[in-house]
Design a protein around this motif. Structure first.
Motif, PDB file in Angstrom:
ATOM      1  N   LYS A 183      -2.048  -3.937  -5.337  1.00 25.79           N
ATOM      2  CA  LYS A 183      -3.025  -4.914  -4.853  1.00 25.79           C
ATOM      3  C   LYS A 183      -2.697  -6.305  -5.372  1.00 25.79           C
ATOM      4  O   LYS A 183      -2.711  -7.291  -4.649  1.00 25.79           O
ATOM      5  CB  LYS A 183      -4.448  -4.517  -5.298  1.00 25.79           C
ATOM      6  N   TRP A 186      -7.847  -0.949   1.877  1.00 27.45           N
ATOM      7  CA  TRP A 186      -8.305  -1.532   0.586  1.00 27.45           C
ATOM      8  C   TRP A 186      -9.649  -2.235   0.730  1.00 27.45           C
ATOM      9  O   TRP A 186     -10.105  -2.912  -0.160  1.00 27.45           O
ATOM     10  CB  TRP A 186      -7.259  -2.525   0.053  1.00 27.45           C
ATOM     11  N   TRP A 195     -10.279  -4.819   2.540  1.00 24.49           N
ATOM     12  CA  TRP A 195     -10.015  -6.270   2.463  1.00 24.49           C
ATOM     13  C   TRP A 195     -10.252  -6.944   3.798  1.00 24.49           C
ATOM     14  O   TRP A 195     -10.122  -6.332   4.833  1.00 24.49           O
ATOM     15  CB  TRP A 195      -8.552  -6.531   2.075  1.00 24.49           C
ATOM     16  N   TYR A 216       0.832  -1.210   0.000  1.00 22.62           N
ATOM     17  CA  TYR A 216       0.000   0.000   0.000  1.00 22.62           C
ATOM     18  C   TYR A 216       0.866   1.259   0.000  1.00 22.62           C
ATOM     19  O   TYR A 216       0.605   2.232  -0.731  1.00 22.62           O
ATOM     20  CB  TYR A 216      -0.924  -0.056   1.231  1.00 22.62           C
TER      21      TYR A 216
END
Ligand code: ADP
Length: 933
Positions: free
Chosen positions: A106, A198, A200, A92
């Motif tokens: 990513k 993100w 996630w 990131y």
């Protein structure tokens, strides 16, 4: 049981011991056995309990271990995941710093995560906010929406992860998932973290069975430890513990570990044993019993096994103990046996001790008995009892020794006295013999003196009578002359003369009266002297006593009336004939009457004549002054008068009654007096009724019956009772009379000897203790005297000296008090010895041989012993020599027979022949019978 002290003591001691031991064994042993069995069972239960506790604690450890492992894994998951997140963050940053595009960053991050592995091939995965899988080792899942993914149990797999990650930022979830390279799903613990930059969700997981595997290892270690422990635990001797699970798998067992025991059956019930055990676990405190075999006896299912079973649910484990039941009771039995053997040993020891003890106690007593036996059997008194044993037996011994000493002394003293007594006895014997001789001599002398006196009296009386007759004759003449001549011619007017005349007259009367009395006295003296010396002529005729009384009373009537008395005559019979001298009998009655008149002032006189059992009884009763009892016997003695003869003027000669007695005695009778002083006297004499003498007239017909009857009727034996106690005499007299014996009495030794000689009784009953000479002396005199020697004597005495009496010649001995039965037994025995009463020896003399034989036969059949004689002289003499008791002579032979009796030798032979019957010589000589004399 023995009777000795020792045996008894032993018996008691051993008995007590045996009873005690038996009771102990019975009560205590039972209790011990029960307690021990229970303790044994309790021990089994305790072991089981301990094991269960042990398992529980091990299980807790296991749980703790499992939890710790999970935590560790969780921490690990967190740590590794935070590293992964940090890694993503690096990408990131690269994007942020512009080194990489967001897309590239990513992709590279996801790719990197996909390749990461740790632990047991464990991995990570990434799912975005829309449940699209971005990274996962399984390529088929990449790019797929996994929001609806479910595990084999139908639960969502990803959704809960996402929810917790979104909500908390991180969290753990569980689900079932297959391992890499493995199709089988296993439970998995996942950790998910939300990566907000993100959007996630990063996750990883660990397969729970990995933790379980570790736990399993731990459990195996526990089982191993338990196995180790179980092998060390013994229940009873061969009992053990075993463990199986709910799946019927044997986990720990000495020889069945790991085996499937689900089909092992209970031999007793046919059910599956393992199921029975499982059921038993419901009651872990209650033993479950079943039959099993033994290693030493395989296949024989007859031994009881006892099991306790406990269940541990968390592990589904069953722990069981098992043991042969006999092993539980075995210790108790061993203990009992030990107690038993100990008791036996104890018993033995005690018996031996008791024997020793009893022996110490009894030995001295035995010794004592031995000594006593010696003393009593052999008379040895110089032994000593040994002093031994316990205090008491020692004391006993000492006392016995002292006693023996006293006995010794007593024996010596006794011997001394015995010797003294012997000497004394000898002396006494000599004295008595001396006295006896003196007595006999004195007796003889007395008899001589008596004769001399009688002769003297007779001479003197004769000499006195002549001058007395002259004196009396002249006195009467003088009185007659005085009355007829002198007095009429004398001047009686003169007072002096008158007195003188009266005095002369009175004196003359006195001379005449005294002269007459003197004459009577002389007559009486002469009379009695004559009777006593036997120089009197007795007439023998039939005399009717009623007639005698009539004559006597007629002669005395004037005297009776002169005194104003009455005279009553009570004759029970018309006539009472006796044989004898009429004048003499009249003299007796006259004498009695004159006495009665003399001593009676008021009332009167009763005369009685009666016949009683072959006796004529005559009585003269008056209501006069009477005679004192103590004088009753004395009045029949010569010159005996009641009252003071010296001060009172005697009214008679004192010879009347003695004369009467002599006359009555001559007639075979007796005379006596009864009186109550002040009320009167009664003189009684009895004479035998004529015809009741020893000679009996018997007709030949029915002769034997008559003889027998007569022999039975004949007067009983005469017994002389010698006793100084009149009560005893009268008692014996009554006894004897009741049995038909005749009696005579004597109250002292002198009288006894006299009567024995004069009366020659058949038997004498002799008392020993008498004043003066004793019964022994009498016995000695009697047995030394030819006349009395053969008279049997029964000594009757309180003294118990039978031996002496028998030695002196007594036939038997009776102890006072005398009992009737015993008395007659002895009398019968004594009299019986003189001859057999049932076999009377009879001599029959009859010229008619046939008659004689017939009679002899008949008499023999009636138990007589018979001597047969046909009249031959030699034969008769021979027969008489046998002293027959009865002789029957036919009249034809009588004269010849009488001549034979003149021979003195033959007469001597038949002194005891009581009856001589002269029987009629058939019909020829009529009714004549002749006395034997
Ligand atoms: P006597 O000639 O004195 O009468 P006996 O011998 O006849 O002599 O009597 C002796 C004594 O007995 C008498 O002296 C008298 O004391 C007593 N006696 C005799 N008969 C009687 C009687 N019927 N009553 C009282 N006493 C009597």
């Amino acid at each position: 049981m023995g009777s000795s002290l020792r045996q008894r003591m032993l018996f008691v001691m051993i008995g007590v011991l045996i009873v005690t031991t038996a009771t102990y064994m019975f009560l205590v042993q039972k209790e011990v056995e029960k307690e021990m069995s229970e303790a044994e069972e309790q021990a089994a239960r305790n072991v089981l309990r301990l094991v269960m506790l042990n398992i529980e604690s091990k299980y807790k450890d296991l749980l703790f271990y499992k939890k710790a492992a999970l935590e560790r894994h969780k921490r690990e998951l967190k740590n590794v995941t935070s590293l992964v997140v940090a890694h993503i963050d690096e990408y990131y940053e690269k994007y942020k710093r512009g080194l990489l595009s967001e897309e590239e960053a990513k992709r590279q991050a996801a790719e990197e995560v996909r390749r990461l592995r740790y632990g047991n091939n464990d991995y990570f995965f990434i799912v975005d906010r829309n449940y699209i899988t971005l990274s996962h080792p399984f390529p088929e899942l990449i790019g797929k929406n996994v929001s609806d993914l479910k595990d084999i149990k139908g639960n969502y797999v990803v959704r809960p992860m996402m929810e917790v990650a979104l909500k908390e930022g991180e969290g753990f979830t569980r689900y079932w998932w297959r391992r890499i390279g493995d199709e089988r799903p296993v439970e998995k613990l996942s950790y998910s973290v939300f990566y907000p930059k993100w959007q996630w969700m990063v996750g990883t997981g660990v397969y729970i069975d990995d933790i379980e595997k570790e736990a399993k290892k731990k459990l195996d270690a526990i089982i191993e430890e338990l196995r180790e422990n179980f092998s060390k635990i013994k229940i009873g001797q061969t009992g053990y513990l075993f463990l199986f699970n709910g799946k019927k798998q044997m986990i720990i067992h000495p020889y069945l570990s790991g085996k499937d025991v689900s089909d092992v059956k209970n031999k007793q019930t046919g059910t599956y044993l393992i199921e029975d055990l499982m059921k038993a676990a419901r009651n872990p405190e209650v033993p479950f019993e079943y039959l099993w075999d033994k290693p030493t006896d395989r296949g024989n299912y007859k031994y009881i096994k006892q099991s306790y079973v406990s269940y541990f649910p968390p592990l589904d484990w069953y722990v069981a103990s098992t043991v042969y039941k006999d092993e539980i009771t075995a210790p108790a039995e061993i203990l009992s046996r030990k107690i038993f053997y100990l008791s036996i040993v104890f018993l033995g020891v005690v018996i031996v001790l008791s024997m020793v003890f009893s022996d110490t106690l009894v030995r001295p007593i035995r010794n004592l008995i031995k000594v006593m036996k010696n003393v009593t059997e052999e008379g040895t008194t110089d032994i000593q009892v040994p002093i031994e044993g316990v205090t008491e037996t020692r004391q006993l011994g000492e006392i016995f020794n002292r006693m023996l000493k006293s006995i010794n002394e007593a024996v010596e003293a006794k011997d001394r006295y015995a010797r003294k007594l012997e000497r004394f006895n000898e002396e006494l014997e000599r004295t008595v013999q001396q006295r006896t001789r003196e007595l006999l001599e004195a007796n003889k002398k007395l008899q001589e003196l008596d004769k001399l006196k009688t002769d003297f009296l007779s001479t003197v009386s004769h000499e006195l009578r002549t001058p007395l007759t002259s004196v009396l004759g002249f006195a009467r003449i003088i009185k007659k002359r005085l009355d007829e001549v002198v007095i009429p011619s004398v001047n009686i007017k003169d007072k002096k003369t008158e007195r003188a005349v009266r005095q002369v007259r009175d004196n003359l009367e006195i001379i005449i009266a005294e002269g007459e009395r003197l004459t009577a006295l002389i007559n009486d003296v002469l009379d009695i002297a004559k009777i006593e010396s036997g120089r009197i002529e007795w007439r023998e005729e039939d005399v009717d006593m009623v007639d005698v009384f009539e004559r006597a009373t007629a002669a005395m009537l004037s005297l009776v009336e002169g005194k104003g008395l009455y005279l009553r005559k009570e004759y029970e019979v018309g006539s009472a004939v006796v044989r004898g001298d009429r004048d003499r009998l009249i003299q007796v009655v006259t004498n009695l009457l004159s006495n009665a008149i003399k001593f009676t002032d008021r009332g009167g006189i009763v005369c009685r004549v009666g016949v009683r059992e072959a006796v004529v009884r005559c009585e003269v009763e008056d209501s006069g002054c009477g005679i004192p009892t103590e004088m009753l016997e004395g009045v029949f003695e010569k010159f005996k008068q009641v009252g003071e003869t010296l001060t009172e003027r005697p009214k008679g000669t004192g010879l009347g009654l003695p004369i009467c007695r002599e006359i009555v005695k001559h007639h075979g009778g007796r005379i006596w007096a009864e009186s109550e002083e002040g009320k009167g006297s009664r003189f009684i004499f009895e004479l035998p009724l004529k015809g009741v003498d020893m000679t009996v007239e018997i007709p030949k017909e029915g002769l034997i019956e008559s003889i027998q009857k007569h022999m039975e009727d004949r007067v009983g034996e005469r017994i002389l009772i010698v006793d100084d106690d009149s009560a005893i005499r009268s008692m014996l007299k009554q006894y004897l009379h009741d049995r038909g014996y005749e009696t005579e009495e004597a109250s002292d030794a002198k009288e006894a000897i006299g009567k024995a000689r004069s009366l020659r009784p058949d038997l004498i009953l002799l008392d020993i203790m008498m004043p003066g000479l004793s019964g022994y002396d009498v016995l000695r005199v009697l047995k030394n005297d030819e006349i009395t020697r053969d008279i049997p004597v029964i000594v009757v005495s309180v003294l118990e000296d039978k031996q002496r009496a028998l030695m002196l010649g007594a036939s038997d001995y009776l102890t006072k008090p005398v009992y009737e039965g015993e008395l007659f037994d002895k009398i019968k025995k004594t009299l019986g010895e003189k001859g057999d009463r049932h076999k009377i020896l009879v001599m029959i003399i009859d010229g008619d041989k046939e008659t004689m034989k017939r009679m002899a036969m008949a008499m023999r059949s009636r138990d007589f012993e018979v001597i047969e004689c046909t009249g031959d002289k030699e034969e008769i003499i021979e027969g008489l020599r046998r002293s027959p008791e009865l002789i029957l002579v036919d009249l034809d032979i009588l004269e010849g027979f009488k001549s034979l009796l003149e021979d003195e030798e033959i007469r001597d032979k038949i002194v005891n022949t009581r009856f001589v019957y002269m029987i009629k010589g058939g019909q020829r000589n009529g009714e004549e019978s002749i006395d034997s004399g």
